[in-house]
Design an enzyme around this catalytic site. Structure first.
Site, PDB file in Angstrom:
ATOM      1  N   ASN A  10       5.684  -5.251   0.198  1.00 28.22           N
ATOM      2  CA  ASN A  10       4.664  -5.329   1.248  1.00 28.22           C
ATOM      3  C   ASN A  10       4.229  -6.787   1.339  1.00 28.22           C
ATOM      4  OD1 ASN A  10       2.437  -5.130   2.861  1.00 28.22           O
ATOM      5  ND2 ASN A  10       1.337  -3.672   1.568  1.00 28.22           N
ATOM      6  N   ARG A  87       7.382  -2.432   3.872  1.00 30.13           N
ATOM      7  CA  ARG A  87       6.293  -1.940   4.712  1.00 30.13           C
ATOM      8  C   ARG A  87       6.153  -2.873   5.914  1.00 30.13           C
ATOM      9  NH1 ARG A  87      -0.156  -2.235   3.816  1.00 30.13           N
ATOM     10  NH2 ARG A  87      -0.676  -0.966   5.619  1.00 30.13           N
ATOM     11  N   HIS A 176      -2.020   3.296   8.973  1.00 27.98           N
ATOM     12  CA  HIS A 176      -2.112   4.105   7.748  1.00 27.98           C
ATOM     13  C   HIS A 176      -1.237   5.356   7.824  1.00 27.98           C
ATOM     14  CE1 HIS A 176      -6.472   2.483   6.964  1.00 27.98           C
ATOM     15  NE2 HIS A 176      -5.598   1.794   6.250  1.00 27.98           N
ATOM     16  N   ARG A 237     -14.586  -4.812   8.501  1.00 26.55           N
ATOM     17  CA  ARG A 237     -14.341  -4.588   9.935  1.00 26.55           C
ATOM     18  C   ARG A 237     -15.421  -3.690  10.524  1.00 26.55           C
ATOM     19  NH1 ARG A 237      -8.210  -2.667   9.329  1.00 26.55           N
ATOM     20  NH2 ARG A 237      -8.128  -3.672   7.292  1.00 26.55           N
ATOM     21  N   GLU A 381       1.419   5.213  -1.139  1.00 25.55           N
ATOM     22  CA  GLU A 381       2.222   4.702  -0.018  1.00 25.55           C
ATOM     23  C   GLU A 381       3.557   4.153  -0.499  1.00 25.55           C
ATOM     24  OE1 GLU A 381      -0.671   2.839   3.131  1.00 25.55           O
ATOM     25  OE2 GLU A 381      -1.654   2.838   1.185  1.00 25.55           O
TER      26      GLU A 381
END
Ligand code: ADP
Length: 395
Positions: A10, A87, A176, A237, A381
């Site tokens: 990733n 990813r 996600h 965020r 993940e």
């Protein structure tokens, strides 16, 4: 056939997270992080078995970090590495599932870069470096957006002029997806249901947060949109704000687009509300000591999360369960109980003892008897990316 090994990568603009996944073992034989790449403090950290180690590599870039990693990976994999799973954040409308990385897939990922200008170029940097360091292995891209390509048009379109969608790809994509898919499959197993005949609400709560409605194994709606800023309150965020906020701040304060962008992505959310931290653990401690900002941040976080879950329920024919996952979802009984307290109309109620003990990697049911299922399911993940990579290699 012996159990196969996949290296999952990733890449960010100055970092690489990696994990070696063996299909037969739940623990990763090797995992770690290269960070501050390109700078004088570039460093590679790894963990193998119980042992941690690190290596300074001043001014090392993605390629040199991956080259340093090669002998470690070969050692941990017993010389048998079968492929690399990457990813990739944004697959646009082009990618509806994982894809073998060939010239045409690379072109399509490049073409999607305008939709994810911070993420896709960094992911590509890692892919290109890895293809040079590991030229003989198959490389596969697994996209955060792909799972949500089953959203119906009434869920993915914004109420904007059609040309913005048709010519510029302005629509809701969702993110996600790898986590939402992994935990919904696990939840169906835990509940003894078939994923192909079950309906779930998922709250993935990490530094980024999103909800998802999943029907018969397909994403039907999700809270993130064109970018991962839409929806819930997150670490830094803002999630949803009035879309006129940009023009209001420009008019009244003279702020530039860059300033507004930075504020919404990096200075808002839990951090902005609390004035203290983006980290839920710190906020829970501060709330216990009476910190007003931390208390408010937690209230807003849970209320907005509950509102989003109630909205997602519009996409479900029935509710087989609510799933909590991600660092906050897996570890915070407080956030789970405060969120569920707002969802009385869905008849959700927790068993407070089960809620309190289901933390730190433990999964399972936390609902009170006679009420709809609420499950904690640790996400993984990296494992899902490895499984997708293996599935594509076997096909
Ligand atoms: P990322 O999205 O970066 O993968 P994680 O899924 O690791 O992030 O989630 C990070 C969040 O989980 C942080 O806000 C962190 O404070 C929170 N978290 C981790 N452990 C706990 C805990 N015991 N209680 C409350 N929050 C926790």
């Amino acid at each position: 056939m012996p159990a196969r090994n996949i290296l999952v990568i990733n890449c960010g603009s100055s970092s690489i997270k990696f994990a070696l996944v063996n299909e037969a073992h739940s623990q990763f034989p090797l995992s770690g992080l290269a960070e501050r790449l390109g700078g004088p403090d570039a460093v590679l950290h790894w963990q193998r078995g119980g042992e941690r180690d690190s290596l300074m590599m001043p001014n090392g870039d993605h390629r040199s970090a991956l080259a340093q990693l090669l002998p470690l990976v070969q050692g941990a994999a017993g010389g048998k590495l079968h492929g690399i799973g990457h990813r990739v954040v944004h697959g646009g409308e082009h990618f509806t599932s994982a894809s073998r990385l060939d010239d045409s897939a690379l072109r399509a990922i490049r073409a999607t870069a305008p939709l994810a200008p911070l993420h896709n170029p960094a992911n590509l940097l890692g892919i290109e470096a890895a293809m040079k360091v590991y030229p003989d292995l198959p490389h596969v891209a697994v996209f955060d957006t792909a799972f949500h390509q089953t959203l119906p048009e009434h869920a993915f379109r914004y109420a904007l002029p059609e040309s913005l969608y048709r010519q510029h790809g302005v629509r809701r994509y969702g993110f996600h997806g790898t986590s939402h898919r992994f935990v919904s499959h696990r939840a169906a197993e835990l509940a003894g249901l078939s994923i192909g005949d079950s309906s779930w609400l998922v709250a993935h709560l990490g530094n980024g947060c999103s909800t998802c409605a999943i029907v018969n194994g397909q994403s039907r709606d999700t809270s993130m949109g064109l970018t991962p800023l839409e929806g819930l309150v997150m670490g830094t965020r803002s999630g949803d704000v009035d879309p006129n906020l940009h023009s209001h701040l420009a008019r009244t304060l003279g702020w530039s687009l860059e300033q507004i962008d930075t504020m919404l992505n990096k200075e808002s959310g839990l951090q902005g509300l609390s004035g203290l931290s983006n980290d839920m653990r710190s906020l829970e401690q501060a709330r216990d000591q009476g910190h007003a900002g931390a208390t408010l941040a937690i209230e807003v976080f849970c209320y907005r999360l509950a509102k989003s879950l109630a909205a997602m329920s519009c996409a479900l024919p029935t509710l087989d369960g609510l799933i909590f996952t991600g660092g906050i979802g897996e570890n915070s009984p407080l956030i789970r109980s405060k969120t569920v307290a707002h969802l009385k109309l869905l008849n959700l109620t927790l068993d407070s003892e089960a809620n309190a003990r289901t933390i730190r990697g433990i999964g399972g049911p936390i609902h009170a008897k006679g009420h709809p299922r609420v499950l904690v399911v640790p996400t993984n993940e990296e494992r899902q990316i490895a499984l997708d990579t293996l599935a594509l290699l076997s096909a």
